[in-house]
Design a protein around this motif. Structure first.
Motif, PDB file in Angstrom:
ATOM      1  N   ILE B 152       1.206  -1.310   0.101  1.00 51.65           N
ATOM      2  CA  ILE B 152       0.451   0.301  -0.146  1.00 51.65           C
ATOM      3  C   ILE B 152       0.884   1.135  -0.051  1.00 51.65           C
ATOM      4  O   ILE B 152       0.713   2.242  -0.942  1.00 51.65           O
ATOM      5  N   TYR B 153       1.835   1.053   0.972  1.00 47.22           N
ATOM      6  CA  TYR B 153       2.529   1.906   0.937  1.00 47.22           C
ATOM      7  C   TYR B 153       2.947   2.245  -0.454  1.00 47.22           C
ATOM      8  O   TYR B 153       3.800   3.618  -1.120  1.00 47.22           O
ATOM      9  N   GLY B 154       4.468   1.566  -0.740  1.00 48.72           N
ATOM     10  CA  GLY B 154       4.882   2.204  -2.714  1.00 48.72           C
ATOM     11  C   GLY B 154       3.796   1.811  -3.363  1.00 48.72           C
ATOM     12  O   GLY B 154       3.783   2.650  -4.064  1.00 48.72           O
ATOM     13  N   PHE B 155       2.518   1.004  -3.846  1.00 44.95           N
ATOM     14  CA  PHE B 155       2.004   1.250  -4.860  1.00 44.95           C
ATOM     15  C   PHE B 155       0.650   2.100  -4.767  1.00 44.95           C
ATOM     16  O   PHE B 155       0.307   2.218  -5.861  1.00 44.95           O
ATOM     17  N   ALA B 156       0.303   1.972  -3.594  1.00 50.02           N
ATOM     18  CA  ALA B 156      -1.523   2.910  -3.676  1.00 50.02           C
ATOM     19  C   ALA B 156      -0.949   4.206  -2.771  1.00 50.02           C
ATOM     20  O   ALA B 156      -1.257   5.240  -3.805  1.00 50.02           O
ATOM     21  N   LEU B 157      -0.007   4.670  -2.261  1.00 45.72           N
ATOM     22  CA  LEU B 157       0.042   5.564  -1.676  1.00 45.72           C
ATOM     23  C   LEU B 157       0.915   6.393  -2.302  1.00 45.72           C
ATOM     24  O   LEU B 157       1.025   7.520  -2.768  1.00 45.72           O
ATOM     25  N   GLY B 158       2.472   5.971  -2.333  1.00 48.05           N
ATOM     26  CA  GLY B 158       3.396   5.929  -2.858  1.00 48.05           C
ATOM     27  C   GLY B 158       2.515   6.487  -4.576  1.00 48.05           C
ATOM     28  O   GLY B 158       3.199   8.015  -5.470  1.00 48.05           O
ATOM     29  N   LEU B 159       2.872   5.242  -5.408  1.00 48.05           N
ATOM     30  CA  LEU B 159       2.841   5.698  -6.887  1.00 48.05           C
ATOM     31  C   LEU B 159       1.664   5.801  -7.230  1.00 48.05           C
ATOM     32  O   LEU B 159       1.444   6.196  -8.578  1.00 48.05           O
ATOM     33  N   PRO B 163      -5.772   1.535  -6.159  1.00 46.29           N
ATOM     34  CA  PRO B 163      -6.222   2.218  -4.484  1.00 46.29           C
ATOM     35  C   PRO B 163      -5.814   1.479  -3.414  1.00 46.29           C
ATOM     36  O   PRO B 163      -5.656   0.102  -3.355  1.00 46.29           O
ATOM     37  N   VAL B 164      -6.041   2.202  -2.210  1.00 49.10           N
ATOM     38  CA  VAL B 164      -6.065   2.264  -1.061  1.00 49.10           C
ATOM     39  C   VAL B 164      -6.447   0.686  -0.189  1.00 49.10           C
ATOM     40  O   VAL B 164      -5.695  -0.003  -0.120  1.00 49.10           O
ATOM     41  N   GLN B 165      -7.705   0.899  -0.920  1.00 52.83           N
ATOM     42  CA  GLN B 165      -8.884  -0.260  -0.401  1.00 52.83           C
ATOM     43  C   GLN B 165      -9.478   0.065  -0.582  1.00 52.83           C
ATOM     44  O   GLN B 165     -10.288   0.415  -1.714  1.00 52.83           O
ATOM     45  N   GLY B 166     -10.955  -1.571  -0.579  1.00 53.95           N
ATOM     46  CA  GLY B 166     -11.769  -1.318  -1.222  1.00 53.95           C
ATOM     47  C   GLY B 166     -11.832  -2.458  -2.011  1.00 53.95           C
ATOM     48  O   GLY B 166     -11.168  -3.839  -2.456  1.00 53.95           O
ATOM     49  N   TYR B 167     -12.958  -2.531  -2.397  1.00 55.26           N
ATOM     50  CA  TYR B 167     -13.210  -4.184  -3.440  1.00 55.26           C
ATOM     51  C   TYR B 167     -15.009  -3.726  -4.099  1.00 55.26           C
ATOM     52  O   TYR B 167     -15.483  -2.584  -3.847  1.00 55.26           O
ATOM     53  N   ARG B 168     -14.311  -4.198  -5.485  1.00 55.74           N
ATOM     54  CA  ARG B 168     -15.591  -3.910  -6.868  1.00 55.74           C
ATOM     55  C   ARG B 168     -16.007  -5.499  -6.949  1.00 55.74           C
ATOM     56  O   ARG B 168     -14.364  -5.933  -7.583  1.00 55.74           O
ATOM     57  N   SER B 169     -17.217  -5.714  -7.735  1.00 60.58           N
ATOM     58  CA  SER B 169     -17.603  -7.467  -7.648  1.00 60.58           C
ATOM     59  C   SER B 169     -17.092  -7.083  -9.638  1.00 60.58           C
ATOM     60  O   SER B 169     -17.609  -6.229  -9.813  1.00 60.58           O
ATOM     61  N   PRO B 170     -16.390  -8.599  -9.516  1.00 57.88           N
ATOM     62  CA  PRO B 170     -16.970  -8.352 -11.154  1.00 57.88           C
ATOM     63  C   PRO B 170     -17.255  -8.261 -12.130  1.00 57.88           C
ATOM     64  O   PRO B 170     -17.654  -7.873 -12.999  1.00 57.88           O
ATOM     65  N   THR B 257      -5.268 -10.093   5.534  1.00 51.73           N
ATOM     66  CA  THR B 257      -5.304  -9.648   3.676  1.00 51.73           C
ATOM     67  C   THR B 257      -7.007  -8.508   4.114  1.00 51.73           C
ATOM     68  O   THR B 257      -6.640  -7.942   3.380  1.00 51.73           O
ATOM     69  N   GLU B 258      -8.293  -9.185   4.059  1.00 49.40           N
ATOM     70  CA  GLU B 258      -9.262  -8.757   3.977  1.00 49.40           C
ATOM     71  C   GLU B 258      -9.376  -7.373   4.448  1.00 49.40           C
ATOM     72  O   GLU B 258     -10.208  -6.184   4.768  1.00 49.40           O
ATOM     73  N   SER B 259      -8.773  -8.043   5.914  1.00 45.63           N
ATOM     74  CA  SER B 259      -8.825  -6.835   7.167  1.00 45.63           C
ATOM     75  C   SER B 259      -7.692  -5.327   7.008  1.00 45.63           C
ATOM     76  O   SER B 259      -7.988  -4.588   6.724  1.00 45.63           O
ATOM     77  N   VAL B 260      -6.534  -5.571   6.014  1.00 42.85           N
ATOM     78  CA  VAL B 260      -5.756  -4.930   5.695  1.00 42.85           C
ATOM     79  C   VAL B 260      -6.182  -3.358   4.800  1.00 42.85           C
ATOM     80  O   VAL B 260      -6.025  -2.845   4.313  1.00 42.85           O
ATOM     81  N   PHE B 261      -7.220  -4.511   3.668  1.00 45.88           N
ATOM     82  CA  PHE B 261      -7.903  -3.911   2.659  1.00 45.88           C
ATOM     83  C   PHE B 261      -8.792  -3.836   2.243  1.00 45.88           C
ATOM     84  O   PHE B 261      -9.765  -2.604   1.617  1.00 45.88           O
ATOM     85  N   ASN B 262      -9.575  -3.854   3.533  1.00 43.04           N
ATOM     86  CA  ASN B 262     -10.866  -3.130   3.538  1.00 43.04           C
ATOM     87  C   ASN B 262     -12.168  -4.181   3.103  1.00 43.04           C
ATOM     88  O   ASN B 262     -12.558  -2.981   2.451  1.00 43.04           O
ATOM     89  N   ILE B 263     -12.395  -5.388   2.909  1.00 43.16           N
ATOM     90  CA  ILE B 263     -12.711  -6.316   1.605  1.00 43.16           C
ATOM     91  C   ILE B 263     -13.791  -6.420   2.430  1.00 43.16           C
ATOM     92  O   ILE B 263     -13.398  -7.009   2.945  1.00 43.16           O
ATOM     93  N   PRO B 264     -15.284  -6.011   1.929  1.00 49.01           N
ATOM     94  CA  PRO B 264     -16.501  -6.930   2.734  1.00 49.01           C
ATOM     95  C   PRO B 264     -16.370  -8.499   2.386  1.00 49.01           C
ATOM     96  O   PRO B 264     -17.176  -8.835   2.003  1.00 49.01           O
ATOM     97  N   GLY B 265     -15.313  -9.151   2.808  1.00 50.84           N
ATOM     98  CA  GLY B 265     -15.331 -10.608   2.986  1.00 50.84           C
ATOM     99  C   GLY B 265     -15.762 -11.393   4.371  1.00 50.84           C
ATOM    100  O   GLY B 265     -16.254 -10.809   4.984  1.00 50.84           O
TER     101      GLY B 265
END
Lengths: 543, 313, 294
Positions: B152-159, B163-170, B257-265
């Motif tokens: 998250i630090y590198g690819f979401a916040l940095g670059l 997205p930092v977190q969340g989930y979208r349905s395919p 992982t779901e907890s870190v990325f706030n995925i509602p699973g």
């Protein structure tokens, strides 16, 4: 030598061993040739470099570990050592082919056998699928496999050992190579199967004029099949020549020793044992294994059925049979390492067949056993001394007394008593087998079981251990139960023999009598299959 | 074949029984009054009494077990204390993101790890091998959430690539789904890739020393075909086994992982249940995950017959 | 193929071979490095009160979320606590949990495994129970155990040990089953050695090298699980500074001050890595058979 130019000509081959090995080169300055239609046997004990030589030809040495450093290997005049990997690949399977010792592990277990033969065609030819299949069926027929239309789609595990080796031979010969290398191809097979495979190799190579390089440790096989013989010792060729010459008039001392160590099929004169008391008797002994059950298909395997035998004090009884004959099952039942399913085991009248662990213990010391594999018979983490005194100390002998006895036993089996503090890996295979005999003797048993005790040993070592077994039998007046698949060995040491097949005893009698006049068809088949039986080993003609 | 399948299915029954018993014990043997524990710190005596009756705690323990077992067999995993919704309903609501994350992770891991492992085995003791193995041991050692935060630090916040977190349905938007699932998949895959790469290397290396590999070479077969046609096919059974067993690891990782990325699973469902001490949910989810694990490994067991002709009936 | 070089594979490493000719570092530089990191962490854990410049629990509301400085090497967290001191104290929890879980699960697993491997009727029962335990995802089982029994270090250790035991049992049992087929064990039976002695003399020595290796892996895995539990709020009580707790508490402030999450994370990952690398080194040295397989 042969008139036409050789298919294989090895000149001054030297292969370097990795640093830290016990010698510099695996093979050194090896030269010999194989002519077309000729069978050359390379014979030697373990560590002689015979296998390394064979693998060098095929370019199958483990890379980085064994490196050819000098010499030439000419296949039809082309130096294989100077070929690129791709050029070598094009020759392998096509101009030269190889078959191996273990037909089970040498075939890919998850590929159909037909595919595995077809693979050679797919690599080296442009035949279409139908033509390939036809060639595969043809070659399978030519190695006398039955019902090839069905067998072509079988997996290796569905075939017998002999059939698997036939598949290997079919794959090797499908493209009619000029050179076939056979690396101990019958060592893992039963003697009757071995005879068939040897016959097949002879038949095919004479029909196809294939040059065969046949690696073996067994002079019986040499006598059976070789046109010429190359004898190797410690990586060097010590003698080579026509089979007749080498076998009958060996010049090198090592060759003479090797040939002399081969037990002959003629039993020596043995004094009759007479009416000394019977110490061990098995009556109607049976062992049945139940496989499966609980929803799986329940199968019963009768490993031993209705086995009756008796051994007298000071007598050697041989139990001879091929793999699966039940001979080892009988040995393990008598040693009570497994519990027999039925019958009685009488030790001087006491039935120990059904005794519980506790009740059995006092009788344990009366029967001792020496196993086949000298490398696994001693705990590698304990000193050999600890292994030898374990038994006596179990029965209350004080440590000091047990150690003193162990030192005596070491002298008896011709080992240095001071070596008691060493670990098993510091001993050779033959020495370890001596240690196992010492351990068995430490309990002063009445019955000693030797379960294929010399089968894993080189022939020269084998002779010494056999001699030792015979000495201790005489010295301690032991009843010796000698389990073996090897008729030659049985002929030399046994007073009487029982022959087993499929868990049953099919014939029994005095050794000399059985060898002179075998009655049961199976016994006769065994004798006929013994390689080199027409040849009297050790009866050298003076030159 | 059918007998074999039936036998394997029946063999899972005792395992499932043990799982059910352990999960049952979890609640019954916890110190204090389970009803009070379930009711929570602020419950009234009435509420505690109601829960006790609901759980059948006045019955003898074995009959409690069988009553409970009966409920489970009917598909009743209990009712959430806080939302009052059946646990099965909650699972159904939350299963999609978890399933998607697990699938992307398994696919991605296998695609990356198997070639890496084969490569390492083929080039055993070279720098490539050492690099792959080093990567594997790091993958084993960096905790999922630590890796997650670093990504998250590198690819979401940095670059700002993801997205930092969340989930979208395919099913709503495949592009948004992939965008959101990328980092969680990468995070969760690390340990799985490490596991599969290691076992692939080890088995292929072992297979490469087999006699039939030498036979294939003696036929003049090329190294590439020796590797893929002969070696990998024989290595398949242990590799697939480890993938199946690794699912246990994956389940633990999903929760984090779901907890870190706030995925509602389902993982978030567990974490929320822990924080609220909502025991029926914890219990129900443990049963559910164990069931999935057992069934998956059962299927793998049966699939062996396809991979290895020696395993039959 | 290897039979070209060696007459027979020596299944078990001989005692003498344990002492090599070359230096330990030259042979296994990574394992030595791992051991060194573990020693440093252990020293930090033991001497935490001496090393940590500030009380790890001391709140300082005026100095919240400060960047690293001469006083606060790693800066301060959202309550103004010194992050460096907390990281140093956090080593205690990880090491205690790792060592305790490894020791407990090996001791329990060894006892059960030996019994199961040698007593036939027990084997079936024990292995079904172990299969069942292994089917329950370890992290979830530990979560449930901790959240039911209340958070304390002891609970955490017990909760992590329970799912690890089956792995040890399986390992020990497999060693027992393979060793008891060895001819030297049959020879010991033939010379009348009783079962307990056979276990102690022949089976146990063969179990110890793979168990030592397994214990290091369990140690690493236990540290990992402890951190996960604490991170999820079902682990070490919040008043004890553990790396997982620090990350859990700091996560809300991650976008502002990533270091309060990342620094304990680095310490945790580094320690686990060190233990795993040491485990690999031990495996190569003590258990060549396993080394081939893993």
């Amino acid at each position: 030598m042969t008139a036409s130019s050789p298919v294989l000509d090895i000149q001054g081959l030297t292969v370097r061993l990795p640093a830290g090995a016990d010698r510099l080169n695996a093979v050194e300055d090896v030269s010999f040739a194989v002519g077309p239609g000729e069978i050359v046997c390379v014979v030697g004990e373990s560590g002689s470099g015979k296998s390394v030589t064979a693998h060098s030809i095929m370019g199958l040495l483990p890379p980085g570990q064994l490196t050819p450093t000098a010499g030439r290997i000419l296949l039809e005049g082309d130096d294989l050592l100077r070929k690129s990997p791709a050029a070598l690949r094009a020759l392998r399977g096509h101009r030269m082919a190889m078959i191996f010792q273990e037909p089970m592990t040498a075939l890919n277990p998850v590929m159909r056998v037909g595919e595995q033969i077809e693979e050679v065609l797919a690599i080296h030819t442009r035949f279409d699928a139908a033509a390939r299949r036809q060639r595969v069926l043809d070659v399978m027929r030519s190695v006398h496999l039955p019902d090839v239309e069905r067998l072509i789609d079988a997996y290796p595990h569905q075939l017998s050992g002999g059939q698997r080796q036939r598949i290997m031979i079919a794959a090797a010969l499908v493209l009619d190579p000029v050179l076939l290398i056979a690396d101990e191809p019958t060592t893992a097979l039963d003697v009757t199967t071995q005879a068939q495979i040897l016959k097949l190799i002879k038949e095919l190579q004479s029909r196809r004029k294939t040059g065969v390089l046949f690696i073996t440790h067994d002079f019986g096989v040499v006598a059976e099949i070789a046109h010429r013989v190359v004898v190797m010792q410690n990586g060097r060729v010590v003698e080579q020549g026509r089979a007749e010459d080498v076998l009958r008039r060996p010049r090198h001392a090592y060759t003479r020793m090797l040939i002399r160590a081969v037990p002959t099929l003629t039993p020596p004169q043995r004094a009759p044992t007479g009416q000394v008391p019977i110490v061990l008797e098995a009556r109607q002994l049976a062992k049945t294994y139940v496989i499966g059950g609980f929803l799986g298909r329940r199968r019963e395997v009768k490993a031993a059925v209705n086995v009756n035998l008796a051994v007298r004090r000071g007598e050697t009884l041989g139990v001879v049979g091929e793999s699966g004959s039940g001979k080892s099952t009988v040995a393990r039942c008598i040693a009570r390492l497994i519990e027999p399913s039925a019958g009685a085991i009488l030790l001087e009248g006491t039935d120990v067949a059904k005794l519980t662990t506790g009740a059995l213990r006092p009788h344990r010391k009366r029967v001792q056993i020496v196993f086949q594999d000298p490398y696994r018979s001693l705990n590698p983490r304990r000193t050999v001394g600890a292994s030898i005194i374990e038994g006596p100390m179990n029965f209350g002998v004080p440590r000091e007394a047990a150690l003193a006895r162990a030192r005596e036993l070491m002298r008896l089996v011709d080992l240095d008593p001071d070596a008691l503090s060493r670990y098993p890996h510091q001993f050779s295979g033959g020495q370890r087998q001596r240690l196992c005999i010492a351990r068995a003797l430490a309990l002063e048993p009445e019955i000693l079981i030797a379960d294929e005790a010399v089968s894993a040993l080189d022939v020269s070592v084998q002779a010494q251990v056999l001699q030792l077994l015979d000495d201790v039998r005489r010295r301690f007046n032991l009843a010796l139960l000698f389990i073996t698949h090897d008729l030659r060995v049985a002929a030399q040491v046994c007073d009487r023999i029982v022959v087993m097949q499929n868990g049953e005893i099919v014939e029994e009698g005095v050794t000399a009598e059985i060898f002179r006049n075998p009655r049961h068809p199976y016994t006769r088949a065994l004798f006929e299959a013994a390689p080199g039986r027409a040849f009297a080993f050790g009866a050298f003609e003076t030159d | 074949m059918l007998a074999f399948v039936v036998q394997r299915v029946l063999a899972t029954i005792p395992v499932m029984g043990v799982v059910a018993f352990v999960v049952f014990l979890l609640l019954r043997l916890s110190p204090g009054d389970p009803a009070a524990v379930i009711a929570g710190d602020y419950a009234t005596a009435e509420q505690v009494e109601r829960i006790r009756a609901q759980l059948g705690l006045n019955l003898p323990i074995y009959s409690q077990f069988f009553t409970w077992l009966g409920q489970i067999l009917r598909g009743d995993l209990g009712v959430s204390i806080f939302s009052n919704l059946p646990v099965t309903t909650l699972i159904a609501q939350r299963i999609e993101p978890t399933l998607m994350l697990a699938l992307t992770t398994i696919v991605f891991s296998i695609v990356v790890a198997v070639p890496l492992g084969v490569l390492a085995a083929w080039k055993a003791n070279s720098w490539i091998d050492r690099a792959v193995m080093m990567f594997a041991v790091i993958g084993f050692s960096v905790p999922v959430f630590v890796l997650g935060y670093f990504l998250i630090y590198g690819f979401a916040l940095g670059l700002n690539w993801f997205p930092v977190q969340g989930y979208r349905s395919p099913f709503d938007s495949p592009a948004a789904f992939l965008h959101h699932i990328a980092l969680p998949t990468l995070t969760l895959s690390a340990i799985f890739i490490a596991l599969i790469a290691r076992i692939t290397r080890a088995t292929v290396l072992e297979v490469l020393s087999e006699d039939y590999i030498r036979t294939a070479r003696a036929k003049g077969q090329s190294e590439r075909k020796v590797l893929f046609r002969h070696a990998l096919k024989n290595a398949a059974v242990p590799i697939v086994t480890v993938i199946g067993l690794g699912v246990a690891l994956l389940i633990g990782g999903v929760v984090v992982t779901e907890s870190v990325f706030n995925i509602p699973g389902l993982g978030r469902l567990v974490v929320d249940a822990i924080l609220k001490r909502d025991y029926p949910i914890i219990q129900g989810l443990i049963l559910f995950f164990s069931f999935i694990y057992i069934v998956l490994n059962l299927l793998i067991d049966i699939a062996y017959t396809l991979l290895d002709p020696r395993i039959r009936y | 193929m290897s039979d070209l070089l060696q007459p027979r594979g020596e299944a078990v490493i001989a005692p003498r071979d344990l002492r090599g000719r070359r230096g330990l570092f030259a042979r296994q530089p990574l394992a030595v490095l791992g051991a060194a990191i573990i020693v440093v962490m252990a020293l930090a854990a033991l001497g935490a009160p001496l090393i940590a410049p500030v009380d790890p629990l001391a709140l300082d509301p005026l100095r919240r979320l400060r960047p690293p400085s001469e006083i606060n090497w790693f800066g301060t967290d959202q309550f103004g606590r010194d992050v460096f001191s907390r990281v140093v104290f956090g080593a205690r929890v990880s090491l205690i949990v790792g060592v305790a879980v490894a020791a407990l699960s090996v001791a329990i697993g060894l006892a059960i495994g030996l019994a199961a491997g040698y007593v036939h009727w027990l084997d079936a029962v024990v292995m079904r129970v172990m299969d069942g335990l292994m089917a329950i995802p370890g992290v979830l089982l530990a979560i449930a155990l901790v959240s039911l029994s209340g958070a304390s270090l002891t609970t955490v250790i017990v909760a992590i040990t329970v799912p690890e035991v089956p792995r040890v049992v399986r390992l020990v049992r497999s060693v027992v089953l393979s060793v008891r087929e060895e001819p030297y064990v049959e020879a010991a039976i033939a010379v009348g050695t009783r079962l307990p002695l056979i276990l102690v003399r022949h089976v146990l020595p063969n179990s110890i090298p793979p168990l030592i290796v397994q214990a290091t892996y369990i140690c690493a895995s236990a540290m990992l699980t402890e951190a996960i539990l604490s991170f999820l709020g079902a682990g070490t009580p919040p008043e004890i500074p553990s790396w997982g707790n620090m990350m859990a508490e700091g996560r809300l402030f991650f976008p502002i001050a990533p270091r309060i999450v990342l620094l304990p994370g680095v310490a945790l990952a580094l320690t686990i890595l060190a233990v795993n690398v040491l485990g690999d080194g031990l495996r190569d040295r003590l258990d060549p058979k396993l080394a081939k397989r893993m």
